[in-house]
Design an enzyme around this catalytic site. Structure first.
Site, PDB file in Angstrom:
ATOM      1  N   ARG A  56       0.850  -1.212  -0.149  1.00  0.00           N
ATOM      2  CA  ARG A  56      -0.011   0.007   0.030  1.00  0.00           C
ATOM      3  C   ARG A  56       0.781   1.233  -0.192  1.00  0.00           C
ATOM      4  O   ARG A  56       0.559   2.048  -0.619  1.00  0.00           O
ATOM      5  CB  ARG A  56      -0.828  -0.060   1.350  1.00  0.00           C
ATOM      6  CG  ARG A  56      -1.859  -1.277   1.423  1.00  0.00           C
ATOM      7  CD  ARG A  56      -3.024  -1.103   0.509  1.00  0.00           C
ATOM      8  NE  ARG A  56      -2.626  -1.371  -0.998  1.00  0.00           N
ATOM      9  CZ  ARG A  56      -2.587  -2.553  -1.354  1.00  0.00           C
ATOM     10  NH1 ARG A  56      -2.124  -3.511  -0.658  1.00  0.00           N
ATOM     11  NH2 ARG A  56      -1.969  -2.525  -2.698  1.00  0.00           N
ATOM     12  N   HIS A 106      -7.075   7.063  11.742  1.00  0.00           N
ATOM     13  CA  HIS A 106      -6.559   5.511  11.703  1.00  0.00           C
ATOM     14  C   HIS A 106      -5.127   5.292  11.406  1.00  0.00           C
ATOM     15  O   HIS A 106      -4.681   4.378  11.052  1.00  0.00           O
ATOM     16  CB  HIS A 106      -7.628   4.893  10.769  1.00  0.00           C
ATOM     17  CG  HIS A 106      -9.096   4.810  11.166  1.00  0.00           C
ATOM     18  ND1 HIS A 106     -10.058   4.528  10.281  1.00  0.00           N
ATOM     19  CD2 HIS A 106      -9.579   4.975  12.429  1.00  0.00           C
ATOM     20  CE1 HIS A 106     -11.204   4.647  11.183  1.00  0.00           C
ATOM     21  NE2 HIS A 106     -10.795   4.858  12.364  1.00  0.00           N
ATOM     22  N   CYS A 114       6.794   1.319  17.084  1.00  0.00           N
ATOM     23  CA  CYS A 114       7.274   0.189  17.712  1.00  0.00           C
ATOM     24  C   CYS A 114       6.107  -0.410  18.378  1.00  0.00           C
ATOM     25  O   CYS A 114       5.301   0.541  19.116  1.00  0.00           O
ATOM     26  CB  CYS A 114       8.214   0.561  18.348  1.00  0.00           C
ATOM     27  SG  CYS A 114       8.920  -0.830  19.659  1.00  0.00           S
TER      28      CYS A 114
HETATM   29  P1  NAD Z   1     -15.722   2.540   2.713  1.00  0.00           P
HETATM   30  O1  NAD Z   1     -14.813   1.979   1.501  1.00  0.00           O
HETATM   31  O2  NAD Z   1     -16.481   1.745   3.621  1.00  0.00           O
HETATM   32  O3  NAD Z   1     -16.708   3.626   2.026  1.00  0.00           O
HETATM   33  C1  NAD Z   1     -16.324   4.586   0.693  1.00  0.00           C
HETATM   34  C2  NAD Z   1     -17.737   5.568   0.633  1.00  0.00           C
HETATM   35  O4  NAD Z   1     -17.082   6.561  -0.300  1.00  0.00           O
HETATM   36  C3  NAD Z   1     -18.822   4.986  -0.069  1.00  0.00           C
HETATM   37  O5  NAD Z   1     -19.854   5.504   0.617  1.00  0.00           O
HETATM   38  C4  NAD Z   1     -18.810   5.528  -1.425  1.00  0.00           C
HETATM   39  O6  NAD Z   1     -20.255   5.709  -1.899  1.00  0.00           O
HETATM   40  C5  NAD Z   1     -18.098   6.736  -1.090  1.00  0.00           C
HETATM   41  N1  NAD Z   1     -17.124   7.076  -2.557  1.00  0.00           N
HETATM   42  C6  NAD Z   1     -16.667   6.180  -3.420  1.00  0.00           C
HETATM   43  N2  NAD Z   1     -16.123   6.767  -4.250  1.00  0.00           N
HETATM   44  C7  NAD Z   1     -16.296   8.176  -4.296  1.00  0.00           C
HETATM   45  C8  NAD Z   1     -16.173   9.338  -4.952  1.00  0.00           C
HETATM   46  N3  NAD Z   1     -15.325   9.308  -6.030  1.00  0.00           N
HETATM   47  N4  NAD Z   1     -16.617  10.636  -4.431  1.00  0.00           N
HETATM   48  C9  NAD Z   1     -17.056  10.404  -3.320  1.00  0.00           C
HETATM   49  N5  NAD Z   1     -17.656   9.389  -2.471  1.00  0.00           N
HETATM   50  C10 NAD Z   1     -17.415   8.328  -2.900  1.00  0.00           C
HETATM   51  O7  NAD Z   1     -14.513   3.838   3.288  1.00  0.00           O
HETATM   52  P2  NAD Z   1     -14.818   4.315   4.845  1.00  0.00           P
HETATM   53  O8  NAD Z   1     -16.190   4.652   5.112  1.00  0.00           O
HETATM   54  O9  NAD Z   1     -13.734   5.426   4.696  1.00  0.00           O
HETATM   55  O10 NAD Z   1     -14.187   3.032   5.780  1.00  0.00           O
HETATM   56  C11 NAD Z   1     -13.184   2.449   5.282  1.00  0.00           C
HETATM   57  C12 NAD Z   1     -11.952   2.256   6.422  1.00  0.00           C
HETATM   58  O11 NAD Z   1     -10.896   1.637   5.798  1.00  0.00           O
HETATM   59  C13 NAD Z   1     -11.604   3.539   6.899  1.00  0.00           C
HETATM   60  O12 NAD Z   1     -11.265   3.297   8.335  1.00  0.00           O
HETATM   61  C14 NAD Z   1     -10.240   3.676   6.282  1.00  0.00           C
HETATM   62  O13 NAD Z   1      -9.210   3.934   7.355  1.00  0.00           O
HETATM   63  C15 NAD Z   1      -9.797   2.398   5.568  1.00  0.00           C
HETATM   64  N6  NAD Z   1      -9.490   2.791   4.272  1.00  0.00           N
HETATM   65  C16 NAD Z   1      -8.632   3.762   3.874  1.00  0.00           C
HETATM   66  C17 NAD Z   1      -8.237   3.878   2.453  1.00  0.00           C
HETATM   67  C18 NAD Z   1      -7.179   4.863   2.116  1.00  0.00           C
HETATM   68  O14 NAD Z   1      -6.473   5.576   3.083  1.00  0.00           O
HETATM   69  N7  NAD Z   1      -7.525   5.608   0.989  1.00  0.00           N
HETATM   70  C19 NAD Z   1      -8.657   3.158   1.633  1.00  0.00           C
HETATM   71  C20 NAD Z   1      -9.561   1.978   2.166  1.00  0.00           C
HETATM   72  C21 NAD Z   1      -9.870   1.933   3.215  1.00  0.00           C
END
Ligand code: NAD
Length: 234
Positions: A56, A106, A114
């Site tokens: 990642r 997060h 560590c």
């Molecule tokens: P999620 O994947 O559960 O939900 C993603 C949301 O984003 C959905 O509601 C969807 O409708 C919306 N979405 C998708 N594409 C979009 C766009 N182009 N514009 C606007 N909205 C859009 O994500 P979450 O609620 O953030 O929960 C996932 C957990 O996973 C978090 O705690 C996070 O730490 C982690 N995560 C982080 C990343 C990252 O750092 N980029 C990626 C994946 C997961």
């Protein structure tokens, strides 16, 4: 404390090419969530978990901040004392856009931590075991500075403290499954905006003053105009 909170999730980085959880049907980049981001993974699945986050970290080196991150950076610069960026994301897209002082609830992918002492370092895009064999201070195991499901999230305290004075609460790109944003909509909040691609079972969109089901890059201008109109009227 911030008057305006921009609370984001994986969706805001989707247009930078970083996959969300939802897109992949409970998998994250073809890995089962329970294998690589649950409390205990580092005990029974250390190498696979480390490799996953190394990948990642390597992946985000090639990704760029998108229009939504960049416009939010300009917005924060315009109202530095009033706006707080809070994200569930572990990627560095806000930082690539030039943002400073983002609250990463997060954790933050470029950082390692560590497991035993307080040692923490930013290793950029390097693989953890190429940067360090073990903790240079106590020789224990290192891990990505990422909060796994079931683990304590120390930054939540800061989130609650920012919410104390919040009047404008904007949600961008989160399904609400990990943190349910509905619960932050106290009476003190005068304007609340929800922007996702589509409705989520975990979020009651009737609670928000405005709902935008469209890409973050297409919604961001309207979001900023709405906040600025609110500020002018107050
Ligand atoms: P999620 O994947 O559960 O939900 C993603 C949301 O984003 C959905 O509601 C969807 O409708 C919306 N979405 C998708 N594409 C979009 C766009 N182009 N514009 C606007 N909205 C859009 O994500 P979450 O609620 O953030 O929960 C996932 C957990 O996973 C978090 O705690 C996070 O730490 C982690 N995560 C982080 C990343 C990252 O750092 N980029 C990626 C994946 C997961």
């Amino acid at each position: 404390m911030a008057k305006i909170i921009i609370f984001s999730g994986a969706g805001i980085s989707a247009e930078s090419g970083i996959s969300t959880f939802r897109d992949s049907d409970g998998l994250w980049e073809n890995n089962k969530i329970e294998d690589i981001c649950m409390a205990g993974c580092l005990d029974w699945n250390y190498q696979e978990t480390i490799d996953f986050y190394d990948n990642r970290r390597e992946d985000i080196e090639k990704k760029e901040a998108n229009y939504a991150h960049k416009e939010l950076k300009k917005f924060v610069e315009k109202y530095p004392h009033d706006v707080k960026l809070i994200t569930q994301n572990i990627d560095n897209m806000f930082e690539k856009a030039g943002c400073k002082d983002v609250l990463h609830l997060h954790g933050f992918l470029p950082e390692i931590l560590c497991e035993s002492c307080e040692f923490k370092d930013n290793i950029g895009y390097e693989k953890l075991q190429e940067a360090y064999n073990a903790c240079p201070e106590c020789h224990n195991k290192l891990r990505p500075n990422v909060v796994f499901f079931g683990e304590a999230a120390p930054k939540y305290e800061e989130l609650y403290s920012e919410l104390n004075d919040c009047e404008v609460f904007v949600v961008i790109g989160t399904s609400g499954n990990v943190i349910n944003t509905d619960m932050f909509l106290s009476r003190a909040i005068k304007l609340s905006i929800l922007n996702n691609l589509e409705p989520s079972d975990a979020i009651n969109d009737e609670l928000y003053s405005k709902v935008l089901y469209k890409k973050a890059t297409e919604a961001i201008d309207e979001i900023i105009v709405d906040i600025e109109s609110f500020l002018e009227g107050n």
